[in-house]
Design a protein around this motif. Structure first.
Motif, PDB file in Angstrom:
ATOM      1  N   THR A  76      90.144 119.847  80.764  1.00  0.00           N
ATOM      2  CA  THR A  76      91.183 119.521  79.797  1.00  0.00           C
ATOM      3  C   THR A  76      90.987 118.095  79.300  1.00  0.00           C
ATOM      4  N   LEU A  77      90.921 117.943  77.976  1.00  0.00           N
ATOM      5  CA  LEU A  77      90.897 116.621  77.347  1.00  0.00           C
ATOM      6  C   LEU A  77      91.429 116.769  75.928  1.00  0.00           C
ATOM      7  N   PRO A  78      91.916 115.672  75.315  1.00  0.00           N
ATOM      8  CA  PRO A  78      92.674 115.804  74.066  1.00  0.00           C
ATOM      9  C   PRO A  78      91.853 116.271  72.863  1.00  0.00           C
ATOM     10  N   SER A  79      92.156 117.433  72.354  1.00  0.00           N
ATOM     11  CA  SER A  79      91.685 117.969  71.070  1.00  0.00           C
ATOM     12  C   SER A  79      90.209 117.703  70.761  1.00  0.00           C
ATOM     13  N   PRO A  80      89.290 118.224  71.573  1.00  0.00           N
ATOM     14  CA  PRO A  80      87.870 118.030  71.256  1.00  0.00           C
ATOM     15  C   PRO A  80      87.498 118.752  69.971  1.00  0.00           C
ATOM     16  N   ALA A  81      86.645 118.102  69.168  1.00  0.00           N
ATOM     17  CA  ALA A  81      86.265 118.661  67.866  1.00  0.00           C
ATOM     18  C   ALA A  81      84.779 118.920  67.747  1.00  0.00           C
ATOM     19  N   CYS A  82      83.946 118.217  68.503  1.00  0.00           N
ATOM     20  CA  CYS A  82      82.502 118.469  68.469  1.00  0.00           C
ATOM     21  C   CYS A  82      81.875 118.033  69.777  1.00  0.00           C
ATOM     22  N   VAL A  83      80.699 118.595  70.067  1.00  0.00           N
ATOM     23  CA  VAL A  83      79.976 118.337  71.313  1.00  0.00           C
ATOM     24  C   VAL A  83      78.519 118.058  70.980  1.00  0.00           C
ATOM     25  N   VAL A  84      77.995 116.933  71.467  1.00  0.00           N
ATOM     26  CA  VAL A  84      76.598 116.563  71.244  1.00  0.00           C
ATOM     27  C   VAL A  84      75.980 116.211  72.597  1.00  0.00           C
ATOM     28  N   GLU A  85      74.792 116.759  72.882  1.00  0.00           N
ATOM     29  CA  GLU A  85      74.103 116.450  74.130  1.00  0.00           C
ATOM     30  C   GLU A  85      73.176 115.264  73.930  1.00  0.00           C
ATOM     31  N   ARG A  86      73.229 114.328  74.879  1.00  0.00           N
ATOM     32  CA  ARG A  86      72.243 113.248  74.915  1.00  0.00           C
ATOM     33  C   ARG A  86      71.248 113.567  76.031  1.00  0.00           C
ATOM     34  N   ARG A  87      70.003 113.757  75.656  1.00  0.00           N
ATOM     35  CA  ARG A  87      68.993 114.176  76.627  1.00  0.00           C
ATOM     36  C   ARG A  87      68.422 113.020  77.416  1.00  0.00           C
TER      37      ARG A  87
END
Length: 376
Positions: free
Chosen positions: A361-372
């Motif tokens: 649970t975290l506030p209103s996530p809108a996008c996810v990007v992986e840092r390799r």
């Protein structure tokens, strides 16, 4: 929905950067920002979640190709674009510039420039960079034009997504309001862009939102997929090289984005689309039904077709975006549930079905990007 019990920590830890929206019912600028979260794939858990930067409406973020700079839009009427140096799990401010329009909703970082789609104004902006990843020079703003049959959503141009062509010679800008994908030639040393016509026109009322390229863009072989937010379809595009030496496309087929109906009175609205790590599967997040649909990408002598395999039900609500992680045992999808304020990870099985891996649970996530790159 049940989740597997936590296991001892493993070496397969993925670093994720998240953009967020204001929590529903609150005004922009009241605490939303960029988050950093780790996913331990083998243990099946999220770790170390914390807000790294407080900034208004950072609905989309993008890493530079060397992953040492993070670019963040501020999706407000006076849109902004900010740059941050990535130092381990910290972000160091490098500067903020206007996004060139209202409500920037997508950003992509190339080696010499950052590209921004501004939704409400319909503009596409190119911001040049110096060798350190900081902004250098004045932004170039390209206006959009056109409209569509949906009077509420297509009263004018709405740039929603930006992507480089596989050969790197052009940028495609997906316009939800005008049912087109515009094309811009990459100029100079990659720091500029110039209008180069329309890459593809979609059927009226499609409302194209996000796009992904499939095979390498060579004449007669390439293809791409674009989701229609308004028509609830995945459109297959056949690529070709035109007389200017740039890629163009034509729609050749369309399939429903999912088979699960949305709630009565809500409907079904695809958001993001992406391919599996080996290109054999297509994933589409669909808001309303709140699923990720899984398709096989089948190559036939005459082209490409999509075969629906499963609709993966989500624990979260209104899946705005997801990342595909290449992991041992199959792809892992990390999905941002905007309205439920949840981040969840799903493992995709060989048969196309999914199983839950982790929930946070975290506030209103809108996008996810992986840092390799995990080191500073």
């Amino acid at each position: 929905m049940t989740f597997p019990p936590a296991e001892p920590a493993s070496s397969d830890v993925r670093r994720l950067w998240l953009g967020t929206y204001p929590v529903p019912g609150t005004a922009s600028g009241t605490g939303e920002g960029v988050w950093r979260v780790d996913l331990d794939v083998a243990a099946g858990r999220f770790d170390g979640a914390r807000q790294v930067v407080v900034t208004p409406s950072p609905s989309f973020v993008a890493l530079s190709p060397d992953e040492r700079t993070l670019y963040v839009v501020g999706e407000e009427s006076s849109g902004t674009l900010s740059a941050f140096g990535v130092d381990g799990d910290r972000l160091e401010p490098l500067g903020t510039v206007p996004s060139g329009g209202a409500d920037p909703c997508h950003v992509v970082a190339a080696p010499a420039a950052v590209w921004v789609a501004n939704y409400s104004s319909g503009t596409f902006t190119t911001v040049p960079l110096d060798g350190s990843g900081a902004f250098a020079g004045e932004p170039t703003v390209h206006a959009g034009e056109g409209s569509g049959p949906d009077a509420d959503r297509q009263e004018g141009p709405h740039a929603h997504f930006v992507v480089a062509t596989p050969d790197g010679t052009a940028v495609w800008v997906v316009d939800l309001g005008a049912d087109v994908v515009r094309r811009y030639r990459v100029t100079g040393d990659g720091a500029g862009t110039a209008p180069a016509g329309t890459a593809v026109t979609l059927p009226p009322g499609t409302g194209p939102r996000h796009l992904v390229f499939g095979a390498a863009g060579t004449a007669g072989e390439g293809f791409a997929f674009v989701v229609g937010e308004l028509d609830d379809q995945v459109h297959v595009l056949a690529l070709r090289t035109d007389d200017d030496g740039l890629l163009a496309a034509a729609p050749v087929a369309a399939v429903p984005a999912c088979v699960t109906p949305g709630p009565e009175g809500v409907g079904s609205f695809p958001s993001h689309v992406a391919l599996s790590s080996d290109g054999s599967r297509l994933y589409t997040a669909v808001r309303g039904p709140d699923v990720v649909s899984v398709f096989d990408v089948v190559r036939d002598p005459g082209g490409v077709r999509l075969v629906h395999r499963a609709d993966a039900p989500l624990a979260g609500v209104w899946p705005r975006h997801f990342a595909v992680l290449d992991a041992a045992g199959g792809d892992v999808l990390v999905v941002a549930g905007q309205d439920s304020s949840t981040l969840e990870a799903l493992r995709v099985r060989a048969d196309g079905a999914t199983e839950p891996l982790a929930l946070l649970t975290l506030p209103s996530p809108a996008c996810v990007v992986e840092r390799r790159i995990l080191e500073g």
